[in-house]
Design an enzyme around this catalytic site. Structure first.
Site, short mmCIF file in Angstrom:
data_model
loop_
_atom_site.label_atom_id
_atom_site.label_comp_id
_atom_site.label_asym_id
_atom_site.label_seq_id
_atom_site.Cartn_x
_atom_site.Cartn_y
_atom_site.Cartn_z
N ASP A 104 0.84 -0.81 0.16
CA ASP A 104 0.25 0.01 0.52
C ASP A 104 0.53 1.45 0.23
O ASP A 104 0.72 2.67 0.06
CB ASP A 104 -1.24 -0.30 0.84
N ASP A 107 2.24 1.58 -3.99
CA ASP A 107 1.38 2.07 -5.21
C ASP A 107 1.51 3.53 -4.84
O ASP A 107 1.65 4.10 -6.32
CB ASP A 107 0.53 1.67 -4.83
N ASP A 129 -8.43 -1.97 1.25
CA ASP A 129 -8.03 -1.97 2.31
C ASP A 129 -8.90 -1.47 2.89
O ASP A 129 -8.97 -2.40 4.02
CB ASP A 129 -7.36 0.10 3.02
#
Length: 308
Positions: A104, A107, A129
């Protein structure tokens, strides 16, 4: 047949005063409605059909294959694989889930470095998420059923989804380029949370790590300072609480304050977004009443012209 008089011809060729009044009023209303429709078209920034066609036919700027979004797809695959191993292989599940969460951070970094920040990527990131955390909390609700905790986990899932959906929608209708663009005048708490990447990473990482520790707690029974570790730090084995804790329990205890603060932030986010949407509703209703009064003035003016 009686001959037609000049007065009759005049009466037949000229519309009645009421007809002329209605025509003038209708013209004024149509003109006002046309202005409103034009304003609505100007406020609409993108057409859905046009956007759909662009996504289908464009080759040289295909957002689906941007590097940050490819990382996002990898996150989805890893998360799905972790869910497969979750019931029966805690170690593999934890590794896959942890890598998915850590990506996460990469990116977003790739998006900034490659100038590939997109709305699709932002939504993909948020949806991944939310869904990943919700699946883990669902498993925890089933695991800790006997302890009476399913309702708590269900509440956390609902709060997480509701908070982020309300915040995302309020950002959209206020014209923000990103849901992370929160000014201090809106909320100082959310400003600190979203505008400092280190703070955001720590909160998200510790939040997920706490729930992962709850997951591992069901399969790890041996205390940290027992067995071979007792030879290196025998005094710790007799320390209250720490002496009999497993390593998931100890790490979970350390992460608990941040996890709790994250839920407080979710509540703040939900409340602020709700107030923003209510404020927009109030403004729209005031604008509608203002337009209605203008419309009434136009009608009265049109009637006055016809009467004169």
């Amino acid at each position: 047949m009686a001959p037609t008089t000049r007065s009759q011809v005049s009466a037949e060729s000229s519309p009645a005063p009421s007809s002329r009044r209605n025509a003038a009023t209708s013209s004024a209303v149509n003109s006002h409605s046309g202005t409103i429709r034009q304003r609505q078209r100007q406020n609409s920034t993108h057409d859905a059909k046009e956007s759909l066609d662009l996504a289908t036919t464009t080759v040289e700027d295909n957002v689906f294959f941007f590097v940050p979004n490819l990382i996002g797809y990898a996150r989805v695959i890893l998360a799905a694989a972790s869910l497969y191993f979750m019931p029966w292989h805690p170690k593999i599940c934890t590794v896959l889930y942890g890598v998915s969460c850590l990506l996460d951070a990469f990116d977003g970094l790739a998006a900034r470095l490659l100038d590939q920040e997109t709305k699709f990527g932002a939504v993909l990131d948020m949806v991944t998420d939310r869904c990943t955390t919700a699946c883990l909390l669902t498993f925890l609700a089933a695991t800790y059923t006997e302890k009476g905790l399913p309702l708590l986990f269900q509440f956390l899932i609902a709060l997480d989804f509701a908070s982020h959906y309300m915040h995302m929608y309020s950002s959209l209708v206020t014209g923000a380029t990103s849901h992370k663009n929160v000014g201090q005048e809106v909320s100082r708490i959310l400003w600190y949370y979203y505008n400092d990447r280190t703070t955001l990473f720590i909160f998200c990482f510790a939040n997920e790590l706490f729930f992962v520790c709850l997951y591992l707690n069901a399969s790890v029974e041996r205390a940290i300072f027992s067995g071979s570790l007792a030879h290196y730090a025998p005094f710790l084995a007799d320390v209250p609480i720490i002496g009999w804790m497993t390593w998931p329990q100890l790490i979970g205890l350390l992460c608990f304050p941040i996890m709790f603060a994250k839920q407080v932030i979710n509540v703040v986010q939900f409340w602020k977004a709700s107030k923003i949407l209510v404020g927009i509703d109030i403004a729209n209703r005031q604008e509608a009443r203002k337009n209605a009064r203008k419309n009434a003035v136009h009608e009265d003016h049109a009637e006055a012209i016809v009467d004169n």
